[in-house]
Every structure is written in structure tokens, then in C-alpha cells.
Motif scaffolding. Structure first.
Motif, short mmCIF file in Angstrom:
data_model
loop_
_atom_site.label_atom_id
_atom_site.label_comp_id
_atom_site.label_asym_id
_atom_site.label_seq_id
_atom_site.Cartn_x
_atom_site.Cartn_y
_atom_site.Cartn_z
N LEU A 50 0.85 -1.20 0.00
CA LEU A 50 0.00 0.00 0.00
C LEU A 50 0.89 1.24 0.00
N HIS A 51 0.29 2.39 -0.28
CA HIS A 51 1.05 3.63 -0.15
C HIS A 51 1.35 3.82 1.34
N VAL A 52 2.61 4.02 1.67
CA VAL A 52 2.99 4.09 3.09
C VAL A 52 2.79 5.54 3.57
N THR A 53 1.58 5.78 4.07
CA THR A 53 1.18 7.13 4.50
C THR A 53 0.70 7.07 5.96
N SER A 54 0.39 8.26 6.49
CA SER A 54 -0.07 8.31 7.89
C SER A 54 -1.40 7.55 8.05
N GLU A 55 -2.22 7.56 7.01
CA GLU A 55 -3.50 6.85 7.08
C GLU A 55 -3.28 5.34 7.03
N THR A 56 -2.38 4.92 6.16
CA THR A 56 -2.07 3.49 6.05
C THR A 56 -1.49 2.97 7.36
N ALA A 57 -0.67 3.80 8.01
CA ALA A 57 -0.07 3.38 9.27
C ALA A 57 -1.16 3.08 10.29
N ILE A 337 0.40 12.13 -8.82
CA ILE A 337 0.87 13.43 -8.32
C ILE A 337 0.33 13.72 -6.92
N ASN A 338 -0.83 13.14 -6.58
CA ASN A 338 -1.41 13.42 -5.26
C ASN A 338 -0.59 12.81 -4.13
N LEU A 339 0.20 11.78 -4.46
CA LEU A 339 1.03 11.16 -3.43
C LEU A 339 2.51 11.51 -3.62
N ALA A 340 2.88 11.93 -4.83
CA ALA A 340 4.29 12.26 -5.08
C ALA A 340 4.63 13.61 -4.45
N ALA A 342 2.21 15.65 -2.80
CA ALA A 342 1.36 15.98 -1.65
C ALA A 342 1.27 14.73 -0.77
N GLU A 343 0.28 14.68 0.11
CA GLU A 343 0.23 13.59 1.10
C GLU A 343 -0.86 12.57 0.83
N GLY A 344 -1.42 12.57 -0.39
CA GLY A 344 -2.49 11.63 -0.69
C GLY A 344 -3.81 12.13 -0.15
N HIS A 345 -4.79 11.24 -0.17
CA HIS A 345 -6.14 11.64 0.26
C HIS A 345 -6.16 11.95 1.75
N PRO A 346 -6.98 12.90 2.14
CA PRO A 346 -7.13 13.20 3.56
C PRO A 346 -7.68 12.00 4.34
N VAL A 349 -11.48 10.51 4.36
CA VAL A 349 -11.97 9.54 3.37
C VAL A 349 -11.24 8.21 3.49
N MET A 350 -9.93 8.26 3.81
CA MET A 350 -9.21 6.99 3.96
C MET A 350 -9.79 6.18 5.12
N ASP A 351 -10.43 6.87 6.06
CA ASP A 351 -11.09 6.21 7.18
C ASP A 351 -12.05 5.14 6.65
N SER A 353 -12.22 3.94 3.43
CA SER A 353 -11.53 2.98 2.56
C SER A 353 -10.85 1.91 3.41
N PHE A 354 -10.17 2.35 4.45
CA PHE A 354 -9.40 1.39 5.25
C PHE A 354 -10.27 0.62 6.24
N ALA A 355 -11.43 1.17 6.57
CA ALA A 355 -12.40 0.37 7.34
C ALA A 355 -12.82 -0.81 6.46
N1 ADE Z 1 -4.22 6.54 -1.77
C1 ADE Z 1 -4.54 7.82 -1.96
N2 ADE Z 1 -4.35 8.55 -0.85
C2 ADE Z 1 -3.86 7.70 0.09
C3 ADE Z 1 -3.47 7.85 1.43
N3 ADE Z 1 -3.53 9.03 2.05
N4 ADE Z 1 -3.04 6.77 2.07
C4 ADE Z 1 -2.98 5.58 1.44
N5 ADE Z 1 -3.34 5.37 0.19
C5 ADE Z 1 -3.79 6.42 -0.50
#
Ligand code: ADE
Length: 416
Positions: A50-57, A337-340, A342-346, A349-351, A353-355
Motif C-alpha cells: 500500500l502507499h505508506v502514509t499516515s492513514e495506512t499506518a 501526483i497526489n502522493l508524489a 502531496a500527502e495523498g487523500h485526507p 476519506v481513507m477512514d 476505505s481502510f475500514a
Molecule cells: N491513496 C490515496 N491517498 C492515500 C493515502 N492518504 N493513504 C494511502 N493510500 C492512499
């Protein structure tokens, strides 16, 4: 514990950002609370790509609390947040293989490391784990997987249709509580965020060309219009094209839009959407970027071929000068570009998706024996429960059907 990350000393910053995201993830928090008691994933090896972001963590933390033995690798070479990778390793003891800016060789080395964990469940964003498992000579004991994104689901459906899929996969992307929010509002906001952070150009008054009017394209078109851009949509699907027209956008072939666009964003899931014949017509200073999963939507080799010079003019901006002197600016190497930049989705919404991811993993743990080697939707009952939890968390109440209404809906002879 094995891992490969940029710098473990970034852990403090990562921990703080993870906690910041968690504040906006009430549904995942509720699931984590239940997982802590019930341990539905006890002893299950999960490999996540997965994209290794604060939401994924926060998702990783939830799965670990639920009893999973976890490994995570990046699902894109440019999307990793190195501080988050550091906190996952240092504070959560989760084997993490992800470094922002890794090259293709390292990217696949990291996927290999995730597969060496010998997963029982895979969790993909783009179907790279599943695809590697299927092309490997090694035997895996996977009972099921989950898939986060449209592009991954397309790959998996094609595998299922050809009869080669070796285990069931839950298409998290297609849950209502995923694509209606993550793809539309998440991609809408984070793509514009990425373009603004990379360029600091004014959107108001510009011509914004959005290639693809799926859920992601709809979001980007709406948000760029909201910032004052004049939006042009390009499509190959006649129904989506009508929808774009009736949503108030101009619809044109890319061939025509290319000559007067200021910003070009691809979100189609297809290859070479922007190519030589389009670059040939673009204005000097055009901004070109992609928010689709893979970096194939912009024909970068063709751009390189017609350029006499390439230089990095800002972080995430490569300026290509063509032989007639026109400059085309490519953002984030044509990657998401949203992850490159910037920080990806807020997190809000990831709440959801990840639920869906967490509950789909639990569903596989319980139901794998009853599933065939197909792509399955997230069960409706899970989707609806996530919507209810989200409404509850944000303090919004809705109506309930009366008994008379229930009866009316179930009848066929009460039309008058
Ligand atoms: N895909 C798009 N935005 C994301 C995020 N913030 N975390 C993980 N995957 C994503």
C-alpha cells in the motif's frame, strides 16, 4: 525484525502525523477497539502493498491489534512518507520496506521482501503482490486478498476471466463507502493539492484538461472548477461524456484540447493518453501530470525523444524543452501526483476505505473456505455498517422506514 527504510530517526515526526490522521479516522478507531477484544486476525500473516502514509499506518496498527503478523511494502516508488515508515518500524515493530524515490529495482526488491513473509492474506493497491505471486515459481498458501484501487481491480478481473486467479480477492475499491468518497473527494482534493504544491501556479482563469471522467476524474474536474478553472473533459466512453457535459463541462477530443490547455491531468487507468501528437500541439509552459495508478498514462519516452533538453526546475517539476523551444513541465515523473508531491487523500476519506480493508481482511479470515477463486464485492452489510459508523461519528442522524413503508416497498399491488 527486518526492514528497509530511509531513516529511523524520522520516527517522532511520523508518530505525530499518524496521530493527526487518526483524529479523522473514527470508523477505523471503532474497528480497532473491537479488534483489540476479539483478535479476529490472530496469527494470520498479512503482506500489504500500500502507499505508506499516515492513514495506512493507522490501518496497519488496527490489523496488528487484531492479531495479524504484518509486513508492508510500498505500492509506488514515490508515494512513501519516510517518517511514517520510520514510526512503523520503531514504534509499532512492523517490518516495512519502503523508501520515497526508490528505483524500480528496489521497488521490486521490497515486493519480494513482503512476499518472503509467506502471506495468508494479501492486501494490494494496484495488484502487484497478486500479480507477482501468480508469476512466481514458489508455492504460496494465500487464502484470499483485498484490492484497494480501480486499476488493481481491472487487472484482477482480467485474471479471473482468464481462469488464472488462484484465490479469492475482495474488491475494496467497489464498495460504495470507498469509491464514492475516496476516488471522488479524495482524489479530487489531493490531486489539486499535489499540483499546487509542485507548481504554486494559479488555477483560477486557467484551462484545466481532465482526461477520464470516472469517479477520480469527476472529483478533479469539480474541484478545479471550484478554484476558477475552465474545465475541459476528454473521454472515450459515450455515457461518461454525456455526464460530463450535463455536469457543465466542455467535452473535447484530446487532439483539440491539447493546443489550449494550461494543466493536463490523466486519470484513465489506460496507457499513452497523452502522447507525441498532443505534446506537438501544447503551449509553451504547459503543465502535465498523472493521478492514475501507473505511470503509463503520459508517454514519457515520447516526450524525452522529442526534447532537446530536460532539467529539474523545482522539486517534482521536470521541464522538457522541445526542438522549437516550447517547454512542457512534467510533474512527479508522471507518477500519482497526489502522493508524489502531496500527502495523498485526507484521513477522513481513507477512514472509510481502510475500514473496508480491515473488515474485508476479517471477512476473508472467516469465510475464505466458502469463496471461489473470483473477485468478490465487499459484502453490502459491511459497506452499510461503515456508512452508519461514519454518520454516527460525525453526528448525523437519518430517518428510518415506517412499518407501512417497509410493507409498501415489499408489495407489487399497491401502486394506486
Ligand atoms: N491513496 C490515496 N491517498 C492515500 C493515502 N492518504 N493513504 C494511502 N493510500 C492512499
Amino acid at each position: 525484525m527486518d526492514y528497509d527504510i530511509k531513516d529511523i530517526n524520522l520516527r517522532e515526526k511520523g508518530k505525530n502525523r499518524m496521530a493527526w490522521a487518526e483524529q479523522e479516522m473514527p470508523v477505523l478507531r471503532a474497528i480497532k477497539k473491537r479488534f483489540k477484544k476479539e483478535k479476529p486476525l490472530a496469527g494470520l500473516r498479512i503482506s500489504a502493498c500500500l502507499h505508506v502514509t499516515s492513514e495506512t499506518a493507522n490501518l496497519m496498527d488496527t490489523l496488528k491489534v487484531g492479531g495479524a503478523e504484518l509486513v508492508i511494502c510500498a505500492s509506488n516508488p514515490l508515494s512513501t512518507q519516510d517518517d511514517i515508515a520510520a514510526t512503523l518500524v520503531a514504534d509499532y515493530q512492523i517490518s516495512t520496506y519502503a523508501i520515497k524515490g526508490e528505483d524500480n529495482k528496489q521497488y521490486y526488491k521490497h515486493l519480494d521482501a513482503a512476499l518472503a513473509h509467506n502471506p495468508i492474506i494479501t492486501m494490494d493497491d494496484g495488484a502487484d503482490l497478486v500479480s507477482m505471486i501468480h508469476s512466481s515459481k514458489k508455492k504460496f498458501a494465500v487464502i484470499g486478498g483485498t484490492e484497494e484501487t480501480t486499476t488493481g481491480v481491472i487487472r484482477l478481473r482480467s485474471m479471473a476471466e482468464k481462469g488464472v486467479l488462484k484465490f479469492p480477492v475482495i474488491s475494496v475499491n467497489d464498495a460504495d463507502t470507498k469509491y464514492l468518497f475516496d476516488n471522488r473527494y479524495g482524489t479530487g482534493q489531493s490531486t489539486i493539492d499535489g499540483i499546487m504544491r509542485a507548481t504554486n501556479r494559479l488555477i483560477a482563469g486557467s484551462v484545466f484538461v481532465v482526461a477520464g471522467y470516472g469517479w477520480c476524474g469527476r472529483g478533479v474536474a469539480r474541484r478545479s472548477a471550484g478554484l476558477g478553472a475552465s474545465v475541459v473533459v476528454t473521454e472515450i466512453d459515450p455515457v461518461k461524456a454525456i455526464e460530463a457535459v450535463m455536469d457543465g463541462f466542455r467535452v473535447l477530443p484530446m487532439e483539440e484540447a491539447a493546443s489550449f490547455g494550461d494543466f493536463f491531468v490523466t486519470l484513465t487507468g489506460n496507457t499513452k493518453v497523452l502522447r507525441k501528437e498532443h505534446f506537438d500541439q501544447m503551449k509553451d509552459g504547459s503543465i502535465v501530470c498523472n493521478s492514475g495508478h501507473f505511470n503509463v498514462e503520459i508517454d514519457i519516452p515520447a516526450l524525452e525523444k522529442i526534447s532537446k533538453q530536460k532539467r529539474t526546475v523545482r522539486e517534482f517539476v521536470d521541464e522538457y524543452t522541445l526542438s522549437d523551444g516550447r517547454r512542457i513541465n512534467l510533474l512527479g515523473e508522471g507518477r500519482l501526483i497526489n502522493l508524489a508531491s502531496a500527502e495523498g487523500h485526507p484521513a477522513a476519506v481513507m477512514d472509510m476505505s481502510f475500514a473496508n480493508q480491515a473488515l474485508s481482511a476479517e471477512y476473508i479470515a472467516k469465510e475464505a473456505a466458502n469463496l471461489e477463486n473470483k473477485v468478490y464485492p465487499v459484502p453490502k452489510i459491511i459497506d452499510a455498517s461503515i456508512a452508519r459508523l461514519k454518520l454516527q461519528a460525525i453526528g448525523i442522524e437519518i430517518d428510518q422506514l415506517t412499518n407501512e413503508q417497509v410493507k409498501y416497498l415489499a408489495s407489487w399491488d399497491m401502486g394506486t
